[in-house]
Design an enzyme around this catalytic site. Structure first.
Site, mmCIF file in Angstrom:
data_model
loop_
_atom_site.group_PDB
_atom_site.id
_atom_site.type_symbol
_atom_site.label_atom_id
_atom_site.label_comp_id
_atom_site.label_asym_id
_atom_site.label_seq_id
_atom_site.Cartn_x
_atom_site.Cartn_y
_atom_site.Cartn_z
ATOM 1 N N ASN A 82 -12.010 -31.492 -39.266
ATOM 2 C CA ASN A 82 -11.052 -31.921 -38.241
ATOM 3 C C ASN A 82 -9.776 -31.124 -38.470
ATOM 4 O O ASN A 82 -9.058 -31.374 -39.427
ATOM 5 C CB ASN A 82 -10.793 -33.434 -38.390
ATOM 6 C CG ASN A 82 -9.710 -33.918 -37.438
ATOM 7 O OD1 ASN A 82 -9.268 -33.171 -36.563
ATOM 8 N ND2 ASN A 82 -9.293 -35.156 -37.617
ATOM 9 N N LYS A 95 -7.176 -31.112 -36.730
ATOM 10 C CA LYS A 95 -5.954 -31.811 -36.286
ATOM 11 C C LYS A 95 -5.062 -30.818 -35.508
ATOM 12 O O LYS A 95 -5.584 -30.001 -34.766
ATOM 13 C CB LYS A 95 -5.260 -32.447 -37.487
ATOM 14 C CG LYS A 95 -6.212 -33.367 -38.263
ATOM 15 C CD LYS A 95 -5.551 -34.182 -39.318
ATOM 16 C CE LYS A 95 -6.602 -35.042 -40.008
ATOM 17 N NZ LYS A 95 -6.049 -35.928 -41.029
ATOM 18 N N HIS A 98 -9.790 -41.710 -34.146
ATOM 19 C CA HIS A 98 -9.152 -41.331 -35.414
ATOM 20 C C HIS A 98 -7.922 -42.224 -35.641
ATOM 21 O O HIS A 98 -7.197 -42.541 -34.704
ATOM 22 C CB HIS A 98 -8.748 -39.855 -35.386
ATOM 23 C CG HIS A 98 -8.409 -39.350 -36.752
ATOM 24 N ND1 HIS A 98 -7.200 -39.624 -37.347
ATOM 25 C CD2 HIS A 98 -9.128 -38.644 -37.653
ATOM 26 C CE1 HIS A 98 -7.193 -39.087 -38.557
ATOM 27 N NE2 HIS A 98 -8.365 -38.493 -38.767
ATOM 28 N N GLU A 142 -5.112 -41.596 -36.741
ATOM 29 C CA GLU A 142 -3.835 -41.011 -36.314
ATOM 30 C C GLU A 142 -3.603 -41.270 -34.827
ATOM 31 O O GLU A 142 -2.462 -41.366 -34.379
ATOM 32 C CB GLU A 142 -3.805 -39.510 -36.650
ATOM 33 C CG GLU A 142 -3.618 -39.303 -38.147
ATOM 34 C CD GLU A 142 -4.188 -38.012 -38.699
ATOM 35 O OE1 GLU A 142 -4.497 -37.088 -37.919
ATOM 36 O OE2 GLU A 142 -4.326 -37.932 -39.938
ATOM 37 N N GLU A 180 -12.827 -43.707 -42.714
ATOM 38 C CA GLU A 180 -11.666 -42.986 -43.232
ATOM 39 C C GLU A 180 -10.568 -43.988 -43.585
ATOM 40 O O GLU A 180 -9.804 -44.408 -42.696
ATOM 41 C CB GLU A 180 -11.126 -42.015 -42.181
ATOM 42 C CG GLU A 180 -12.103 -40.940 -41.763
ATOM 43 C CD GLU A 180 -11.393 -39.706 -41.220
ATOM 44 O OE1 GLU A 180 -11.617 -38.633 -41.775
ATOM 45 O OE2 GLU A 180 -10.609 -39.826 -40.260
ATOM 46 N N GLY A 184 -5.072 -37.324 -46.358
ATOM 47 C CA GLY A 184 -4.004 -36.387 -46.690
ATOM 48 C C GLY A 184 -3.172 -36.783 -47.904
ATOM 49 O O GLY A 184 -2.104 -36.223 -48.134
ATOM 50 N N SER A 196 -9.203 -37.068 -47.977
ATOM 51 C CA SER A 196 -8.986 -36.279 -49.198
ATOM 52 C C SER A 196 -10.279 -35.761 -49.822
ATOM 53 O O SER A 196 -10.393 -35.663 -51.043
ATOM 54 C CB SER A 196 -8.171 -37.079 -50.219
ATOM 55 O OG SER A 196 -6.879 -37.345 -49.708
HETATM 56 P P1 13P Z 1 -7.821 -35.099 -45.121
HETATM 57 O O1 13P Z 1 -9.165 -34.524 -45.496
HETATM 58 O O2 13P Z 1 -6.762 -34.063 -44.932
HETATM 59 O O3 13P Z 1 -7.428 -36.227 -46.026
HETATM 60 O O4 13P Z 1 -7.998 -35.746 -43.643
HETATM 61 C C1 13P Z 1 -9.055 -36.591 -43.411
HETATM 62 C C2 13P Z 1 -9.129 -36.841 -41.946
HETATM 63 O O5 13P Z 1 -8.284 -37.505 -41.376
HETATM 64 C C3 13P Z 1 -10.229 -36.212 -41.219
HETATM 65 O O6 13P Z 1 -10.329 -36.733 -39.932
#
Ligand code: 13P
Length: 260
Positions: free
Chosen positions: A10, A12, A92, A94, A167, A173, A212
């Protein structure tokens, strides 16, 4: 049951035209691991160029639930397909957080994408507050139950088109990862929910872990039962970070002795 592993990136809000070269590098390296499904979900504006440049499945990161209409700035499932996407992420954290997306909206998005023939990675996960309250499994189960699409209108079988990504928000992150016991307990709960919702196919729907994931921890995570792959953020941006995760998935498949 050992399912075929899926490792999806992803990106982002990262990536410009120049990064098509990195996508090509990832696609070329991923070909070395034919027993693992690999996909990249890139910013919408890069989908068409990425899909033209590589054979690797390219996906969106969100989709609108409506077929078309007065939804300024939004992208429909048909538009994603038209641009060359074969999958999309929905729900997601976010977006659930920043765009206030409800479970009902996520469900409608998943249904719109599935009906259009797109594969879907449906995300769920708990906050740190919920984790600390001891209610993580109950909360995420309720979130999943309310977000899961009905099978009606699915272009292919639900297990071919749908994957769920667990997740934990506090792991995204941050470099923090739940223990393997915590991941196992959550994935078991999600598996039970999937079987309840889809008695025929629930056991075959892939459940990815996200948050992560790196080359250094992927093998341990993939060794957990009911972990059928990963959704990778930061470590998916560069071939040299991402491919070790794909390699770890391939090694897990090899060690289990079956590439389903
Ligand atoms: P990270 O791998 O950067 O922690 O992000 C995970 C994520 O949100 C994937 O959709």
């Amino acid at each position: 049951m050992t399912l075929r592993m899926l490792v999806a990136g992803n990106w982002k809000m990262h990536g410009l035209s120049d990064d098509i070269a990195e996508i090509q590098a990832i696609a070329a390296a991923a070909r070395e691991y034919p027993d693992v499904d690999v996909a990249l979900c890139v910013p919408a504006i890069l989908i068409e160029r990425a899909a033209r440049a590589v054979e690797l499945p390219i996906g969106g990161q969100d989709v609108h639930f409506a077929e078309q209409g007065a939804h300024t700035g939004c992208i429909s499932a048909r538009m994603l397909r038209d641009a060359g996407a074969s999958l999309t992420i929905v729900g997601h954290s976010e977006r659930r957080d920043a765009q206030r997306e409800s479970d009902a909206e996520v469900k409608a998005k998943a249904e719109a994408a599935l009906a259009c023939g797109l594969d879907v990675i449906l995300c769920v996960g708990e906050s740190l507050e919920v984790r600390n309250s001891g209610k993580a499994e109950a909360t995420v189960d309720a979130q999943l139950q309310a977000s899961l699409p009905t099978e009606h209108g699915v272009a292919r079988s639900i297990s071919e088109q749908l994957a769920v990504a667990y997740e934990p928000i506090w792991a995204i992150g941050t470099g923090k990862v739940p223990t393997t016991l915590e991941i196992a307990a959550m994935h078991r709960a999600l598996r039970e929910r999937l079987i309840l919702q889809y008695p025929e196919d629930g056991a075959k729907i892939r459940i990815l872990y996200g948050g992560s994931v790196k080359g250094s921890n992927a093998a341990e995570i993939f060794g957990v039962s009911d972990v059928d792959g990963a959704l990778v953020g930061g470590a998916s941006l560069k071939r040299d970070d991402f491919i070790p995760i794909v390699a770890a998935a391939a090694e897990t498949v090899e060690a289990s002795g079956e590439a389903a």
